[in-house]
Design a protein around this motif. Structure first.
Motif, PDB file in Angstrom:
ATOM      1  N   HIS A 134     -13.081   6.682  12.618  1.00 53.20           N
ATOM      2  CA  HIS A 134     -14.270   7.499  12.387  1.00 53.20           C
ATOM      3  C   HIS A 134     -15.535   6.738  12.768  1.00 53.20           C
ATOM      4  O   HIS A 134     -16.464   7.306  13.368  1.00 53.20           O
ATOM      5  CB  HIS A 134     -14.322   7.919  10.912  1.00 53.20           C
ATOM      6  CG  HIS A 134     -15.380   8.923  10.595  1.00 53.20           C
ATOM      7  ND1 HIS A 134     -16.663   8.567  10.268  1.00 53.20           N
ATOM      8  CD2 HIS A 134     -15.353  10.286  10.594  1.00 53.20           C
ATOM      9  CE1 HIS A 134     -17.394   9.647  10.057  1.00 53.20           C
ATOM     10  NE2 HIS A 134     -16.625  10.708  10.250  1.00 53.20           N
ATOM     11  N   GLU A 175     -18.168   7.811  15.755  1.00 57.55           N
ATOM     12  CA  GLU A 175     -19.608   7.939  15.541  1.00 57.55           C
ATOM     13  C   GLU A 175     -20.387   7.095  16.544  1.00 57.55           C
ATOM     14  O   GLU A 175     -21.410   7.528  17.086  1.00 57.55           O
ATOM     15  CB  GLU A 175     -19.966   7.511  14.119  1.00 57.55           C
ATOM     16  CG  GLU A 175     -19.596   8.538  13.050  1.00 57.55           C
ATOM     17  CD  GLU A 175     -20.109   8.132  11.685  1.00 57.55           C
ATOM     18  OE1 GLU A 175     -20.355   6.921  11.488  1.00 57.55           O
ATOM     19  OE2 GLU A 175     -20.258   9.014  10.821  1.00 57.55           O
ATOM     20  N   TYR A 196     -17.533   6.581   2.511  1.00 55.01           N
ATOM     21  CA  TYR A 196     -16.253   7.259   2.716  1.00 55.01           C
ATOM     22  C   TYR A 196     -15.516   7.607   1.423  1.00 55.01           C
ATOM     23  O   TYR A 196     -14.426   8.163   1.482  1.00 55.01           O
ATOM     24  CB  TYR A 196     -15.341   6.390   3.594  1.00 55.01           C
ATOM     25  CG  TYR A 196     -15.878   6.209   4.989  1.00 55.01           C
ATOM     26  CD1 TYR A 196     -15.829   7.247   5.905  1.00 55.01           C
ATOM     27  CD2 TYR A 196     -16.430   4.997   5.399  1.00 55.01           C
ATOM     28  CE1 TYR A 196     -16.320   7.098   7.190  1.00 55.01           C
ATOM     29  CE2 TYR A 196     -16.923   4.838   6.681  1.00 55.01           C
ATOM     30  CZ  TYR A 196     -16.867   5.883   7.575  1.00 55.01           C
ATOM     31  OH  TYR A 196     -17.346   5.739   8.847  1.00 55.01           O
ATOM     32  N   ASP A 230     -13.259  14.802   4.966  1.00 56.33           N
ATOM     33  CA  ASP A 230     -13.044  14.764   6.414  1.00 56.33           C
ATOM     34  C   ASP A 230     -12.140  13.608   6.825  1.00 56.33           C
ATOM     35  O   ASP A 230     -11.376  13.714   7.793  1.00 56.33           O
ATOM     36  CB  ASP A 230     -14.377  14.686   7.161  1.00 56.33           C
ATOM     37  CG  ASP A 230     -15.222  13.511   6.705  1.00 56.33           C
ATOM     38  OD1 ASP A 230     -14.980  12.995   5.597  1.00 56.33           O
ATOM     39  OD2 ASP A 230     -16.131  13.104   7.448  1.00 56.33           O
ATOM     40  N   ILE A 231     -12.169  12.504   6.073  1.00 57.03           N
ATOM     41  CA  ILE A 231     -11.250  11.393   6.358  1.00 57.03           C
ATOM     42  C   ILE A 231      -9.843  11.764   5.906  1.00 57.03           C
ATOM     43  O   ILE A 231      -8.852  11.494   6.600  1.00 57.03           O
ATOM     44  CB  ILE A 231     -11.719  10.105   5.650  1.00 57.03           C
ATOM     45  CG1 ILE A 231     -13.137   9.739   6.091  1.00 57.03           C
ATOM     46  CG2 ILE A 231     -10.757   8.959   5.941  1.00 57.03           C
ATOM     47  CD1 ILE A 231     -13.279   9.445   7.567  1.00 57.03           C
ATOM     48  N   MET A 272      -7.814  13.849   8.356  1.00 56.00           N
ATOM     49  CA  MET A 272      -7.321  13.181   9.563  1.00 56.00           C
ATOM     50  C   MET A 272      -5.873  12.729   9.384  1.00 56.00           C
ATOM     51  O   MET A 272      -5.175  12.478  10.374  1.00 56.00           O
ATOM     52  CB  MET A 272      -8.199  11.968   9.899  1.00 56.00           C
ATOM     53  CG  MET A 272      -9.624  12.321  10.305  1.00 56.00           C
ATOM     54  SD  MET A 272     -10.725  10.874  10.343  1.00 56.00           S
ATOM     55  CE  MET A 272      -9.987   9.915  11.654  1.00 56.00           C
TER      56      MET A 272
END
Length: 977
Positions: A339, A343, A387, A400-401, A404
């Motif tokens: 991630h 970014e 996070y 969102d993590i 994944m």
């Protein structure tokens, strides 16, 4: 030599032996002192082991714990000092404001890095103890707040040590022992006073069990195989591929816990207690991991990922597999790194990270994404804030993590691998597998990775002999790049052998041969009769080109006889002495030359004498009988034989006759030798050709088998991925169903009518209460709201909805229905989790009862006002400060004053202070506190505009319940004569 010394000479080591000293680390915090007292009071005076007490201490105050503990134990109690050697029968206590570790059994004190309140000294020491003392390390967790020690006991278990925890029911603060127990790694859960006995029994048997389990080796091996079978039958997993030392240590530790010295006894214990199989299974799993394990390794790993991500397009997928993921820390560590790289690069790549493990409980923990506050030790504060979400002293990975990653149970040794991977991270799994299992796993990894895909191993692992399958990227941190080598595939892909029957049929097909199906291919009887008539029908046989007899005509007993051994119908093997060589040679010549071969005057041994025959071998020329031959035997007399050989029996000496016989035999031998040589050459050529054909066929079969295996594995991998994704989706569906049920119950319990409209103002959803106001049914979902009729007296309803949608504001109003009910209507924008306006929400709250109450109150107020205004006597209403709140019409007429000069004015300053009478002031001010009445108080004075007046005053308190305030009603009666 005494028995005691004899035992020592055999290598038995007592707990006090310096090189085998057991070190017990005790972690305690709030409420731990009482547990420590009970523990050491029950401890033997000379246990032969060392104790280290680690507590949460105030860094600004000197500790008196050493003095306090010395009152409850005969052990040598000392406050630990830097460089102090740990000895048996000692209790070492951590000093304030220090982190304590152990190196070569020597205490190492360091200044703490973390601020007070975030330090985890128990975890720090347990990790060091495990590294230094291995299986001779023991951890005990007593009462305390938080979860310090939870991570440390995992290190102890990995090293083969033992863990005890205080029974939470006996702890003043149960957080620390409860957190340790939840890991499933605690061996004994006991009150403090019962721990010493179990501890000493464990230490007593610890040095014996590992020797017991290894001798005798044959019995141990058989018992281990049975243990592996029990585990496999219960869990479906085979641990026979694990390294022997690892298995021995784990089983030995469990035997030691139960104080069992013989592995056969432990095997019986497993059979009688299936729950112990589950515990042993957990013991063998070795679930030890943490976030960003080996931080420098992850930094190098991140640099290698950067280039891979840079080369990816936004439409590409980035696939990662982490086998042996345990509770998911490594998966989320990689997800965070990816991630961050996305970014930095501005890429929008679809990332899929597959985390797998054979431990279902660990997979469940990984799926929850929730971890104790102790992860702050491994995760930087920046990453922790970015996070993770902290709630109730635990950290949960950001949504969102989490999305994944996909987690599923998977056995890397028996299940098909995930495929088309860009990255495969398998750290500290291979070190527990034996060589054969490592070879299989590495070959699967090569198959699973894309070309130039990254393989990330642990610092103690390598690809071994598979250097042609992976190129080294970083030697220190064991990062490799996949090389798709065809040689590697040929060497390590499993190929199923071709059955013998299939090999023969393929050989025949490759050589252009066909197996004869005699009954269907040709009528042998008719064929034989026809051919035999052509050659005057001597004794004959029809054979295949391999010599197998298919049909016999006449009597062949003078020429053939059954061979010894298994019954066969091969004509060459059945040939009598003197016939075998020529018969075999004639068959081969007839096949190669495709013509008849005749050999005359063969001498064949028959029942002790010799006969002479003529041998003929002829290929059958019909299309349906290719590769068949007919063999005929014709017996000749001695006279004819002499003529055939053209041997003239002249008057010669016996010596000359013998010479001729020898010369004849020599010529025949030479001829046979030449024939044999020719046959050998021909056979060699045929064998060479057949060998080449077989090699080619074998290569093709291997290639086909590899393709089939690959296709099967790909299908299995796809199926596994589909099952995994389906599990994830099912969990999502369950969560959504639960959320929907919660929302429905919430809406129904509030009894508030709610309507949801989408961006186009179409009906999205509505509650049951809403149907009482607006005539809607389930099929109206999706229809424009403007098409629905309502019973609301709200002409601007649709305009107000559009205005709220356009201006992103809310609107609130009170609306009456056709049946006379009132509703407070609120129109608000509908916002998504991404803060996007996606419609409106309309709520209707029934306020009919409140509206009626307000109307009744207004009516009552109007009635009271009418009464007051109708009364002929002047009336005033005063507040607690004697300011005029209200006056009636008679007051204004009597005293010739106006509304502006009266309302809000103080009574005592009105009319040039005419009412400022001390006795009146006292009486009025006395009414409120005492709730008294004022009756018939006479006031005589000359008032402005009206002259002299004599007035009787009456006053009474008025209490306003809703406002909680008091007022005074002052009534006046004019008695002027």
């Amino acid at each position: 030599m005494s028995k005691k010394n004899k035992n020592k000479s055999k290598g038995e080591i007592t707990p006090k032996s310096s090189n085998k000293l057991v070190v017990v680390a005790i972690g305690a915090s709030a409420g731990g002192f009482d547990a420590l007292k009970k523990f050491f009071t029950a401890m033997a005076p000379d246990p032969g082991i060392a104790f280290v007490l680690v507590q949460h201490l105030d860094p600004t105050h000197e500790s008196t714990m050493a003095d306090l503990m010395s009152r409850y134990t005969p052990l040598n109690v000392v406050q630990a000092k830097d460089g102090m050697k740990v000895e048996a029968d000692h209790l070492y206590i951590i000093p304030p404001n220090k982190d304590m570790g152990l190196m070569n059994r020597t205490i190492q004190l360091m200044e703490p890095v973390e601020p007070h309140g975030m330090r985890l000294p128990i975890n720090f020491f347990l990790k060091n103890l495990a590294e230094d003392q291995k299986e001779r390390s023991i951890a005990i967790i007593f009462s305390g707040f938080g979860s310090d020690g939870t991570i440390g006991i995992k290190s102890i278990k990995t090293a083969g040590g033992m863990v005890m925890a205080q029974d939470p029911a006996t702890a003043d603060s149960s957080s620390m022992p409860a957190s340790a127990i939840q890991t499933g790694l605690v061996d004994f859960i006991l009150p403090p006073e019962e721990m010493p006995e179990k501890l000493m029994n464990y230490v007593k048997y610890a040095h014996k069990t590992i020797k017991k389990i290894l001798t005798p080796k044959e019995e141990t091996e058989m018992a281990l195989q049975k243990i592996f079978m029990l585990i496999r039958n219960r869990t479906g997993h085979n641990f026979s591929y694990y390294k022997e030392n690892t298995v021995h240590r784990r089983i030995s530790r469990r035997m030691n816990v139960h104080q069992i010295e013989n592995i056969q006894t432990y095997l019986c214990y497993l059979q009688e207690n299936p729950h112990e199989i589950d515990i042993l299974f957990k013991e063998l799993l070795i679930n030890v991991t943490n976030f960003f394990r080996d931080e420098k390794a992850f930094d190098v790993f991140k640099n290698n990922l950067k280039e891979m991500i840079r080369q990816k397009l936004d439409v590409d997928n980035f696939r990662v597999w982490v086998p042996g993921c345990s509770s998911g820390e490594e998966v989320y560590s990689i997800a965070i790194i990816i991630h961050e790289l996305l970014e930095e690069s501005g890429k929008n790549i679809n990332v899929q990270i597959f985390g797998t493990d054979i431990d279902v409980d660990a997979v469940t923990t990984a799926r929850s994404g929730t971890y104790p506050s102790t992860i702050a030790e491994d995760v930087s504060s920046e990453r922790l804030n970015k996070y993770f979400v902290k709630k109730d002293n635990v950290f949960t990975i950001r949504t969102d993590i989490r999305e994944m990653a996909v987690f599923a149970p998977h056995d890397v040794l028996k299940d098909p691998p995930f495929t088309k991977l860009d990255v495969l991270s398998c750290r500290n799994l291979l070190i527990y597998l034996n060589g054969g299992a490592q070879q299989k796993v590495i070959s699967n990894f090569n198959y699973a990775l894309n070309k130039d895909g990254i393989l990330f191993l642990g610092p103690s692992e390598s690809v071994g002999e598979f250097v042609d399958a992976f190129s080294l990227v970083d030697k220190k941190w064991k990062i490799f790049k996949c090389v798709k080598s065809t040689e590697f595939v040929r060497r390590f892909v499993e190929v199923h052998p071709i059955p013998r029957t299939m090999q023969l049929s393929n050989f025949e097909a490759g050589m252009g041969l066909k197996q004869l199906n005699t009954p269907k291919a040709v009528n042998i009887v008719n064929l034989a009769e026809k051919e035999l008539l052509d050659i005057y029908a001597p004794p004959s046989a029809i054979i295949t080109d391999f010599g197998e007899i298919l049909y016999i005509h006449g009597r062949l007993g003078n020429y053939l006889e059954p061979a010894q051994g298994k019954a066969k119908l091969n004509i060459v093997e059945m040939a009598r002495e003197g016939l075998k060589f020529e018969l075999n040679s004639s068959i081969q010549n007839a096949i190669s030359k495709k013509s008849e071969v005749v050999v005359e005057s063969l001498r064949v041994k028959n029942n002790g004498s010799y006969i002479f025959i003529n041998l003929a071998v002829k290929p059958l020329e019909l299309e349906t009988t290719k590769r068949l031959l007919i063999v005929s035997f014709e017996e000749v007399s001695v006279e004819n034989n002499g003529k055939k050989d053209k041997i003239k029996l002249n008057m010669v000496t016996k010596g000359d006759e013998r010479i001729r016989e020898l010369e004849s035999e020599l010529n025949l031998t030479k001829e046979r030798l030449n024939v044999t040589i020719e046959e050998m050459k021909s056979s060699n050529e045929e064998l060479r050709s057949a060998n080449e054909e077989l090699q080619s066929m074998n290569e093709e079969a291997q290639s086909t088998n590899e393709e089939l295996e690959t296709s099967k594995e790909e299908l299995q991998s796809i199926n596994e991925e589909m099952v995994t994704v389906n599990n994830e989706l099912q969990m999502k569906i369950d969560e959504l169903t639960q959320a929907k049920d919660d929302m429905n119950n919430l809406f129904n319990s509030t009894e508030i009518a709610i309507i949801f409209l989408d961006r186009d103002l179409n009906i999205r959803r509505f509650t049951k209460e809403a149907t009482n106001l607006i005539k809607m049914i389930e099929s109206d979902v999706g229809r424009p709201f403007s098409d629905i009729a309502t019973n609301l007296k709200y002409d601007s309803f649709k305009d107000d909805i559009q205005q709220v949608m356009d201006r992103v504001t809310f609107k609130e109003t009170e609306i009456e229905t056709d049946d006379g009910k009132w509703f407070q209507t609120r129109i608000m924008p509908y916002k998504t989790s991404m803060n996007v306006i996606d419609g409106v929400v309309i709520t209707f709250n029934n306020i009919t009862e409140r509206k009626e109450q307000i109307t009744d109150a207004l009516d009552a107020l109007e009635l009271a006002d009418s009464v007051i205004q109708t009364v002929r006597e002047p009336l005033l209403v005063l507040d607690s400060r004697m300011n005029v709140v209200s006056a009636n019409r008679s007051f204004y007429q009597t005293f010739k004053v106006t509304l502006e000069n009266t309302i809000g004015k103080n009574l005592y300053i009105m009319s040039d202070r005419q009412w400022d009478i001390t006795s009146l002031r006292n009486l009025l001010e006395d009414i409120l506190p005492k709730k008294a009445d004022l009756k018939d108080f006479v006031v005589e004075d000359a008032f402005p505009n009206i002259g002299y007046k004599k007035i009787i005053l009456n006053a009474r308190q008025i209490y306003q319940k809703g406002k909680g305030t008091n007022m005074i009603l002052l009534a006046m009666e004019d008695i002027t004569p």
